[in-house]
Design an enzyme around this catalytic site. Sequence first.
Site, PDB file in Angstrom:
ATOM      1  N   HIS A  24      32.783  13.332 -56.521  1.00  0.00           N
ATOM      2  CA  HIS A  24      32.068  12.399 -55.638  1.00  0.00           C
ATOM      3  C   HIS A  24      32.322  12.788 -54.183  1.00  0.00           C
ATOM      4  CE1 HIS A  24      30.748   8.797 -53.597  1.00  0.00           C
ATOM      5  NE2 HIS A  24      30.067   8.507 -54.692  1.00  0.00           N
ATOM      6  N   GLU A  42      32.833  11.125 -51.605  1.00  0.00           N
ATOM      7  CA  GLU A  42      33.893  10.402 -50.890  1.00  0.00           C
ATOM      8  C   GLU A  42      35.261  11.026 -51.181  1.00  0.00           C
ATOM      9  OE1 GLU A  42      32.878   6.449 -52.173  1.00  0.00           O
ATOM     10  OE2 GLU A  42      31.152   6.431 -50.816  1.00  0.00           O
ATOM     11  N   ASN A  76      28.883   2.661 -60.016  1.00  0.00           N
ATOM     12  CA  ASN A  76      30.139   3.136 -59.415  1.00  0.00           C
ATOM     13  C   ASN A  76      30.716   2.008 -58.563  1.00  0.00           C
ATOM     14  OD1 ASN A  76      32.191   4.518 -58.182  1.00  0.00           O
ATOM     15  ND2 ASN A  76      30.873   5.823 -56.914  1.00  0.00           N
ATOM     16  N   LYS A 131      33.516   1.822 -57.162  1.00  0.00           N
ATOM     17  CA  LYS A 131      34.427   2.307 -56.106  1.00  0.00           C
ATOM     18  C   LYS A 131      35.708   1.456 -56.113  1.00  0.00           C
ATOM     19  CE  LYS A 131      30.440   4.097 -53.714  1.00  0.00           C
ATOM     20  NZ  LYS A 131      29.870   4.624 -52.507  1.00  0.00           N
ATOM     21  N   GLU A 157      23.345  13.502 -55.034  1.00  0.00           N
ATOM     22  CA  GLU A 157      23.609  12.447 -54.055  1.00  0.00           C
ATOM     23  C   GLU A 157      23.704  13.073 -52.672  1.00  0.00           C
ATOM     24  OE1 GLU A 157      25.552   8.789 -55.785  1.00  0.00           O
ATOM     25  OE2 GLU A 157      27.191  10.177 -55.508  1.00  0.00           O
ATOM     26  N   GLY A 200      27.627   7.414 -45.720  1.00  0.00           N
ATOM     27  CA  GLY A 200      26.618   8.244 -45.052  1.00  0.00           C
ATOM     28  C   GLY A 200      25.888   7.448 -43.993  1.00  0.00           C
ATOM     29  N   SER A 228      22.199   4.875 -51.783  1.00  0.00           N
ATOM     30  CA  SER A 228      21.532   3.656 -51.320  1.00  0.00           C
ATOM     31  C   SER A 228      20.469   3.114 -52.277  1.00  0.00           C
ATOM     32  CB  SER A 228      20.907   3.876 -49.941  1.00  0.00           C
ATOM     33  OG  SER A 228      21.894   4.181 -48.992  1.00  0.00           O
TER      34      SER A 228
HETATM   35  P1  PGA Z   1      25.578   3.714 -52.629  1.00  0.00           P
HETATM   36  O1  PGA Z   1      26.689   4.654 -53.274  1.00  0.00           O
HETATM   37  O2  PGA Z   1      24.628   3.343 -53.752  1.00  0.00           O
HETATM   38  O3  PGA Z   1      26.333   2.552 -52.094  1.00  0.00           O
HETATM   39  O4  PGA Z   1      24.900   4.521 -51.572  1.00  0.00           O
HETATM   40  C1  PGA Z   1      26.338   5.676 -54.147  1.00  0.00           C
HETATM   41  C2  PGA Z   1      27.562   6.482 -54.431  1.00  0.00           C
HETATM   42  O5  PGA Z   1      28.439   6.570 -53.558  1.00  0.00           O
HETATM   43  O6  PGA Z   1      27.704   7.046 -55.502  1.00  0.00           O
END
Ligand code: PGA
Length: 268
Positions: free
Chosen positions: A94, A96, A8, A10, A174, A183, A220
């Site tokens: 997601h 976010e 992802n 983003k 997640e 997070g 993470s």
């Molecule tokens: P991250 O993001 O691996 O940076 O924690 C995961 C996600 O937001 O899907």
Amino acid sequence: MKKLIIANWKVNPSTYREAERLALEVSRFAKKNKRAEIVLCPPFVYVSSVKSHVSRTAKVGAQDCFWESKGPFTGEVSPAMLKNSGVDYVILGHSERRRWLGETDEMVNKKVLAALKAGLKVILCVGEPQRMAKGKEQRARGAKTYVRRQLEKNLRSVDNLPLALRSLLTIAYEPVWAISTSGTGKIDTPEDAAEMARFIKNLLVAKPYTLNPRILYGGSVNARDIKSYLDMEYIDGVLVGGASIKAEEFKKIVEIANKSNQHGNGTI
Ligand code: PGA
């Protein structure tokens, strides 16, 4: 079964060139690591370019889509448009988007139904927002209740779709608190994540869903920890955010997934 690795991106990277370079690097590497299924999810504007660079080595996904197929909805992108652009997967719900853009369970549900009907493989993200109450037992119970309710709302009426369409569903667990940027950045333990994956699978295998979806862990994930997740029964892959736009780190992740013992997809 191949482990599924979702990248992802983003809102990254900033330029077309960088996106192209990252896709090419991953593609070259993916060619040598065919025992992992890799899906790159760039921002919409890079989808076609990424697709052309990875067409034989990886799949392409989008990070969202709208529920209507066309009409006066400025800024939105429909499932059919994605499908017609060669997109295989779409991430929906997601955290976010739920948190920063006010996406509700009802909206997520409409998107899930529309995307499945268009034949897209849906990666539905669910997870509790905070680390729940003290005590392992209590925490697990609280998180499971939250996730069960979220799934019930987000998957409403999915059971009315033909099996061939509802089988396009994958769930990404997640826990929101475990996501690196939005997070706390603290990672869930592989044991707790696997227990949640088992719980989700158990829930969806039963009526009304009668599904056996792949379950991913996200939050993470990095090259150092990924093996301990992929080694867990019931965890069929990972959703990687921050680490997926660092080429060297992501290559290590792919390499480990490629070697990973073929657990996962545990039966209930
Ligand atoms: P991250 O993001 O691996 O940076 O924690 C995961 C996600 O937001 O899907």
